[in-house]
Design a protein around this motif. Structure first.
Motif, PDB file in Angstrom:
ATOM      1  N   LYS A  64     -18.826  14.192  20.075  1.00 42.13           N
ATOM      2  CA  LYS A  64     -19.980  15.066  20.235  1.00 42.13           C
ATOM      3  C   LYS A  64     -19.572  16.258  21.092  1.00 42.13           C
ATOM      4  O   LYS A  64     -19.144  16.086  22.233  1.00 42.13           O
ATOM      5  CB  LYS A  64     -21.129  14.311  20.899  1.00 42.13           C
ATOM      6  CG  LYS A  64     -21.703  13.193  20.048  1.00 42.13           C
ATOM      7  CD  LYS A  64     -22.835  12.480  20.774  1.00 42.13           C
ATOM      8  CE  LYS A  64     -23.385  11.323  19.948  1.00 42.13           C
ATOM      9  NZ  LYS A  64     -24.452  10.589  20.662  1.00 42.13           N
ATOM     10  N   ALA A  65     -19.704  17.450  20.533  1.00 40.96           N
ATOM     11  CA  ALA A  65     -19.357  18.657  21.280  1.00 40.96           C
ATOM     12  C   ALA A  65     -20.427  18.941  22.318  1.00 40.96           C
ATOM     13  O   ALA A  65     -21.612  18.658  22.123  1.00 40.96           O
ATOM     14  CB  ALA A  65     -19.216  19.848  20.325  1.00 40.96           C
ATOM     15  N   GLY A  66     -19.999  19.489  23.453  1.00 47.66           N
ATOM     16  CA  GLY A  66     -20.946  19.906  24.475  1.00 47.66           C
ATOM     17  C   GLY A  66     -21.282  18.855  25.500  1.00 47.66           C
ATOM     18  O   GLY A  66     -22.036  19.145  26.436  1.00 47.66           O
ATOM     19  N   GLU A  67     -20.765  17.639  25.348  1.00 47.24           N
ATOM     20  CA  GLU A  67     -21.060  16.583  26.319  1.00 47.24           C
ATOM     21  C   GLU A  67     -19.889  16.388  27.277  1.00 47.24           C
ATOM     22  O   GLU A  67     -18.726  16.531  26.893  1.00 47.24           O
ATOM     23  CB  GLU A  67     -21.371  15.263  25.604  1.00 47.24           C
ATOM     24  CG  GLU A  67     -22.650  15.293  24.809  1.00 47.24           C
ATOM     25  CD  GLU A  67     -23.076  13.900  24.358  1.00 47.24           C
ATOM     26  OE1 GLU A  67     -22.340  12.929  24.642  1.00 47.24           O
ATOM     27  OE2 GLU A  67     -24.140  13.792  23.727  1.00 47.24           O
ATOM     28  N   SER A  68     -20.178  16.050  28.509  1.00 44.02           N
ATOM     29  CA  SER A  68     -19.146  15.811  29.515  1.00 44.02           C
ATOM     30  C   SER A  68     -19.526  14.587  30.351  1.00 44.02           C
ATOM     31  O   SER A  68     -20.594  14.564  30.962  1.00 44.02           O
ATOM     32  CB  SER A  68     -18.982  17.035  30.419  1.00 44.02           C
ATOM     33  OG  SER A  68     -17.982  16.813  31.387  1.00 44.02           O
ATOM     34  N   PRO A  69     -18.657  13.566  30.347  1.00 44.23           N
ATOM     35  CA  PRO A  69     -17.438  13.407  29.555  1.00 44.23           C
ATOM     36  C   PRO A  69     -17.760  13.223  28.072  1.00 44.23           C
ATOM     37  O   PRO A  69     -18.902  12.903  27.720  1.00 44.23           O
ATOM     38  CB  PRO A  69     -16.790  12.155  30.159  1.00 44.23           C
ATOM     39  CG  PRO A  69     -17.920  11.387  30.740  1.00 44.23           C
ATOM     40  CD  PRO A  69     -18.901  12.400  31.230  1.00 44.23           C
ATOM     41  N   PRO A  70     -16.772  13.422  27.205  1.00 40.32           N
ATOM     42  CA  PRO A  70     -17.037  13.389  25.763  1.00 40.32           C
ATOM     43  C   PRO A  70     -17.378  11.982  25.279  1.00 40.32           C
ATOM     44  O   PRO A  70     -16.897  10.980  25.816  1.00 40.32           O
ATOM     45  CB  PRO A  70     -15.716  13.875  25.152  1.00 40.32           C
ATOM     46  CG  PRO A  70     -14.684  13.570  26.186  1.00 40.32           C
ATOM     47  CD  PRO A  70     -15.366  13.736  27.510  1.00 40.32           C
ATOM     48  N   SER A  71     -18.222  11.916  24.247  1.00 44.31           N
ATOM     49  CA  SER A  71     -18.591  10.638  23.652  1.00 44.31           C
ATOM     50  C   SER A  71     -18.319  10.672  22.151  1.00 44.31           C
ATOM     51  O   SER A  71     -18.232  11.733  21.536  1.00 44.31           O
ATOM     52  CB  SER A  71     -20.062  10.318  23.906  1.00 44.31           C
ATOM     53  OG  SER A  71     -20.896  11.271  23.278  1.00 44.31           O
ATOM     54  N   VAL A  72     -18.193   9.498  21.577  1.00 45.32           N
ATOM     55  CA  VAL A  72     -17.849   9.366  20.160  1.00 45.32           C
ATOM     56  C   VAL A  72     -19.110   9.491  19.313  1.00 45.32           C
ATOM     57  O   VAL A  72     -20.103   8.803  19.551  1.00 45.32           O
ATOM     58  CB  VAL A  72     -17.157   8.011  19.893  1.00 45.32           C
ATOM     59  CG1 VAL A  72     -16.836   7.847  18.409  1.00 45.32           C
ATOM     60  CG2 VAL A  72     -15.883   7.885  20.732  1.00 45.32           C
ATOM     61  N   ALA A  73     -19.054  10.380  18.310  1.00 50.28           N
ATOM     62  CA  ALA A  73     -20.192  10.566  17.405  1.00 50.28           C
ATOM     63  C   ALA A  73     -20.132   9.593  16.241  1.00 50.28           C
ATOM     64  O   ALA A  73     -21.135   8.983  15.875  1.00 50.28           O
ATOM     65  CB  ALA A  73     -20.233  12.001  16.891  1.00 50.28           C
ATOM     66  N   GLU A  74     -18.959   9.450  15.626  1.00 53.58           N
ATOM     67  CA  GLU A  74     -18.812   8.534  14.505  1.00 53.58           C
ATOM     68  C   GLU A  74     -17.344   8.166  14.332  1.00 53.58           C
ATOM     69  O   GLU A  74     -16.453   8.882  14.783  1.00 53.58           O
ATOM     70  CB  GLU A  74     -19.363   9.136  13.209  1.00 53.58           C
ATOM     71  CG  GLU A  74     -18.670  10.401  12.762  1.00 53.58           C
ATOM     72  CD  GLU A  74     -19.281  10.986  11.492  1.00 53.58           C
ATOM     73  OE1 GLU A  74     -20.374  10.528  11.098  1.00 53.58           O
ATOM     74  OE2 GLU A  74     -18.667  11.874  10.899  1.00 53.58           O
ATOM     75  N   VAL A  75     -17.118   7.032  13.676  1.00 47.78           N
ATOM     76  CA  VAL A  75     -15.769   6.516  13.469  1.00 47.78           C
ATOM     77  C   VAL A  75     -15.562   6.277  11.979  1.00 47.78           C
ATOM     78  O   VAL A  75     -16.411   5.673  11.309  1.00 47.78           O
ATOM     79  CB  VAL A  75     -15.533   5.216  14.258  1.00 47.78           C
ATOM     80  CG1 VAL A  75     -14.120   4.689  14.013  1.00 47.78           C
ATOM     81  CG2 VAL A  75     -15.761   5.443  15.741  1.00 47.78           C
ATOM     82  N   GLN A  76     -14.443   6.749  11.440  1.00 48.22           N
ATOM     83  CA  GLN A  76     -14.152   6.623  10.018  1.00 48.22           C
ATOM     84  C   GLN A  76     -13.607   5.224   9.708  1.00 48.22           C
ATOM     85  O   GLN A  76     -12.689   4.749  10.381  1.00 48.22           O
ATOM     86  CB  GLN A  76     -13.119   7.683   9.609  1.00 48.22           C
ATOM     87  CG  GLN A  76     -12.843   7.745   8.122  1.00 48.22           C
ATOM     88  CD  GLN A  76     -11.830   8.833   7.784  1.00 48.22           C
ATOM     89  OE1 GLN A  76     -11.089   9.292   8.639  1.00 48.22           O
ATOM     90  NE2 GLN A  76     -11.802   9.241   6.533  1.00 48.22           N
TER      91      GLN A  76
END
Length: 451
Positions: free
Chosen positions: A265-277
């Motif tokens: 996810k862009a814009g988050e700190s610290p970064p988090s996972v949006a989706e996994v293939q």
């Protein structure tokens, strides 16, 4: 009575500190001025140069061969101007894809007068977003804009459009947010007016790619267009779509063709996972949607841009340790990046459709009698395969797959990887037939089931 006088005097001091100290507040310094001062150092003027090489006709070819090297037509050069905004202190910036598309050289000028060349990092024609990287000295830092929260918009709120209209340098226009985007995004359609923010802040040629900000100095959109048929109607790509696009195009896959298989996810700190293939290195390592990445190989991660850069710099087939938080509990994942070409290649296409393909070369295109090399040439078709059942033959050229140009074998293989068994792909084809000394080329469409 004395007590009341002291209290009143204290209240007067609290209300008028500037007047008591002899300093008069500047009435001109409102929220707009402060927001501009905060963001303007992150705004850049973009200049591009595009070399246009013209295709010569047969007569021109004859002159070229006869007079060469005296007969030469120098390629023409096109110049254009636009704007952009720095989104990361290491020199990454965002602009419109149409500002830098096809450019052979990109240069930026900062508000303080410094000038740099830029590299194109990732682009999305669908959303009209491009990410550039300033060529700078190692360790050199830049002022970056702060993202507004997606959807944190008020109709009628004051907005400011910053940029480089008509090449006049950094300038500002003020208006209100007239309308939010009017429809949900469609997977197969380019973004258009109905997807953009509308403002009456003046957006003119050269403003494209510049920031649209709120009075907090936060980025709420990227200026994209002006409606010439009306007055005071300008448009900007909403920050929500900007962040989604950054998440899609700023990946190890797009930067270095390394398969990671997770999107942040862009814009988050610290970064988090949006989706996994599914089936990716990230999934096999146990990474899940919602995981918050805190460290990579022991180094703290502040943003998804930094995280992706660190992943890419590690390289293929190297051990990577990700420290993360899942539901508040600390966990660790270990993985390796894989070169995409080892997975998404001709073998995958053959296994899913039953055809062997190769990129169309200039020599093959000339032999067939076509001018374009945009497509994949079918070199073999398996018996009893889905492709054979759909009528595909050796020598056919695939020009589109599910509405996307089939110019890149890697992209075609990646698209097929996402398909489930039994799903159908739609192909646009060029069918070549030899009739005596002549070759005919006709367009065709085929529906092929994925196995």
């Amino acid at each position: 009575m004395k007590t009341k006088i002291i209290i009143c005097a204290a209240g007067l001091l609290a209300i008028l500190p500037g007047a008591i100290c002899g300093v008069t507040p500047d009435a001109r310094r409102d929220a707009a001025v402060e927001a501009i001062e905060k963001v303007m150092p992150a705004v850049v003027n973009i200049a591009t140069e595009t070399i246009v090489r013209r295709t010569r006709n047969p007569f021109e070819e004859l002159l070229w061969e006869f007079y060469d090297p005296y007969y030469r037509r120098q390629p023409s050069r096109l110049y254009s101007l636009g704007s952009g905004v720095i989104i990361d202190e290491d020199g990454y910036l965002v602009t419109n894809d149409h500002v830098v598309r096809s450019a052979t050289r990109i240069a930026v000028k900062l508000h303080d007068g410094r000038e740099f060349d830029c590299d194109r990092v990732a682009t999305s024609a669908k959303s009209d977003i491009a990410v550039l990287k300033i060529r700078c000295k190692p360790g050199e830092k830049f002022t970056a804009v702060k993202f507004a929260a997606p959807g944190d918009l008020y109709l009628g709120e004051t907005v400011l459009a910053l940029g480089n209209p008509f090449g006049l340098g950094g300038s500002v226009s003020r208006g209100i947010l007239s309308s939010k985007n009017r429809r949900p995004p469609s997977a197969n359609e380019p973004l258009d007016v109905a997807d953009w923010l509308q403002t009456d802040a003046a957006i003119n040629p050269g403003n494209s790619g510049g920031p649209l900000i709120n009075l907090n100095g936060e980025l709420i959109g990227i200026n994209v267009a002006v409606y010439r048929e009306g007055q005071g109607i300008g448009f900007a790509i909403p920050i929500k779509l900007v962040l989604e696009t950054l998440s899609d195009i700023f990946t190890p896959e797009s930067l270095k063709s390394l398969w990671f298989g997770a999107r942040f996810k862009a814009g988050e700190s610290p970064p988090s996972v949006a989706e996994v293939q599914p089936g990716s290195p990230a999934e096999k390592a146990g990474l899940k949607s919602g995981d918050i990445i805190t460290r990579l190989n022991g180094k703290p991660m502040r943003s998804f841009l930094e995280l992706v850069r660190e992943l890419v710099s590690t390289g293929p087939q190297k051990d990577i340790r990700l420290d993360l938080l899942r539901g508040g509990a600390a966990q660790t994942c270990r993985l390796q990046l894989i070169p995409e070409s080892e997975v998404f290649n001709e073998k995958l296409v053959q296994s899913r459709l039953g055809i062997s393909v190769q990129p169309l070369t200039d020599e093959t295109a000339e032999r067939i009698g076509i001018t374009s090399t945009d497509g994949l040439l079918i070199t073999a078709v398996e018996k009893n395969s889905p492709a054979a059942g759909a009528g595909l033959e050796r020598g056919f050229i695939i020009t589109e797959l599910d509405g996307e140009p089939a110019t890149d074998l890697l992209k075609v293989a990646k698209h097929l990887y996402t398909k489930k068994k039994g799903e159908t792909v739609r192909m646009q084809l060029l069918v070549t037939r030899r009739r005596g000394a002549f070759i005919t080329v006709q367009p065709a469409v085929a529906q092929v089931d994925v196995r």
